[in-house]
Design a protein around this motif. Structure first.
Motif, PDB file in Angstrom:
ATOM      1  N   PRO A  47       0.847  -1.205   0.000  1.00  0.00           N
ATOM      2  CA  PRO A  47       0.000   0.000   0.000  1.00  0.00           C
ATOM      3  C   PRO A  47       0.880   1.252   0.000  1.00  0.00           C
ATOM      4  N   ASN A  54      -0.436   0.047  -4.277  1.00  0.00           N
ATOM      5  CA  ASN A  54      -1.633  -0.787  -4.281  1.00  0.00           C
ATOM      6  C   ASN A  54      -2.540  -0.410  -3.112  1.00  0.00           C
ATOM      7  N   PRO A  55      -3.597   0.376  -3.362  1.00  0.00           N
ATOM      8  CA  PRO A  55      -4.493   0.773  -2.259  1.00  0.00           C
ATOM      9  C   PRO A  55      -5.314  -0.390  -1.717  1.00  0.00           C
ATOM     10  N   ASP A  56      -5.371  -1.497  -2.483  1.00  0.00           N
ATOM     11  CA  ASP A  56      -6.134  -2.668  -2.050  1.00  0.00           C
ATOM     12  C   ASP A  56      -5.227  -3.827  -1.649  1.00  0.00           C
ATOM     13  N   ALA A  57      -4.031  -3.502  -1.205  1.00  0.00           N
ATOM     14  CA  ALA A  57      -3.076  -4.542  -0.823  1.00  0.00           C
ATOM     15  C   ALA A  57      -3.639  -5.422   0.285  1.00  0.00           C
TER      16      ALA A  57
END
Length: 230
Positions: A47, A54-57
């Motif tokens: 993230p 990656n904001p959805d890590a």
């Protein structure tokens, strides 16, 4: 004064007392560079709070990204230790995260030096195997040893005073374990060098630097580091 009534208290004071060191300690921060492919994998798995994109890590992707940093640091640490042995004729104590990591390190060393052998040029501390490498027993005790490997949690009750260099990654552990590992070199008996070098390897993505400074970071970042590094 120690008396029969306060002997346990006196003993605990002796254990916790940190006497002045007779050694000059040089501590070095060594930066390992990730390859282009490793860098892409890192930012894809982490993230933004940990230097990724990656904001959805997920916890899985973050741990895989952290493993990339561990591999890069391990690779650089081994290259430096082997080159130090070749160039300067000096051995190094290498601290592994655990026994599994230690086996990985041995394989990497053998890839660089196929003519070396485990138990000869490479020694490993295990739960059943200890060492006593002093400056005064080189001719009789593993005279060809160039690298000594030990898992962090087994870094006590043995002697590596023959070496003046220790290298490690910034593992998630308490200061007591780090001090125990340093103490394998800082031996009053068996250590001839008065100058000791302690190398700590970090990645150029900043993950391990964040781990070092985690007590100064916001709570949400510190929580992510605990999840990723253990």
């Amino acid at each position: 004064e120690a008396t029969p009534k306060n002997n346990w208290t006196a003993a605990m004071c002796m254990i916790t007392h940190d006497p002045p060191s007779v050694f000059q300690q040089h501590r070095h921060r060594m930066v390992a560079t990730l390859s282009t492919q490793e860098r892409k994998q890192y930012v894809a798995g982490m993230p933004p709070l940990l230097g990724g994109e990656n904001p959805d890590a997920t916890s899985t992707s973050m741990k895989e990204a952290a493993l990339i940093c561990e591999r890069a640091c391990t690779r650089r640490m081994i290259i430096d230790a082997v080159e130090t042995s070749d160039r300067m004729g000096q051995g190094t104590l290498l601290i592994a995260k655990n026994l599994q990591h230690q086996d990985v390190m041995v394989e990497e060393i053998l890839q660089q030096r196929p003519n070396w052998k485990r138990g000869v040029e490479i020694l490993c501390v295990t739960e059943k195997t200890s060492v006593n490498l002093r400056c005064d027993n080189v001719s009789t005790h593993h005279p060809l040893c160039k690298l000594l490997l030990a898992p962090l949690r087994l870094a006590s009750s043995w002697n590596a005073g023959r070496f003046s260099r220790k290298s490690t990654l910034e593992y998630a552990c308490g200061q007591a374990l780090r001090d125990q590992a340093d103490g394998r070199l800082m031996r009053i008996v068996g250590q001839d060098s008065k100058e000791l070098h302690f190398n700590t390897y970090v990645d150029d993505m900043g993950l391990y630097d964040r781990a070092i400074q985690k007590h100064k970071l916001p709570a949400n970042v510190a929580a992510l580091l605990r999840l990723v590094l253990g």
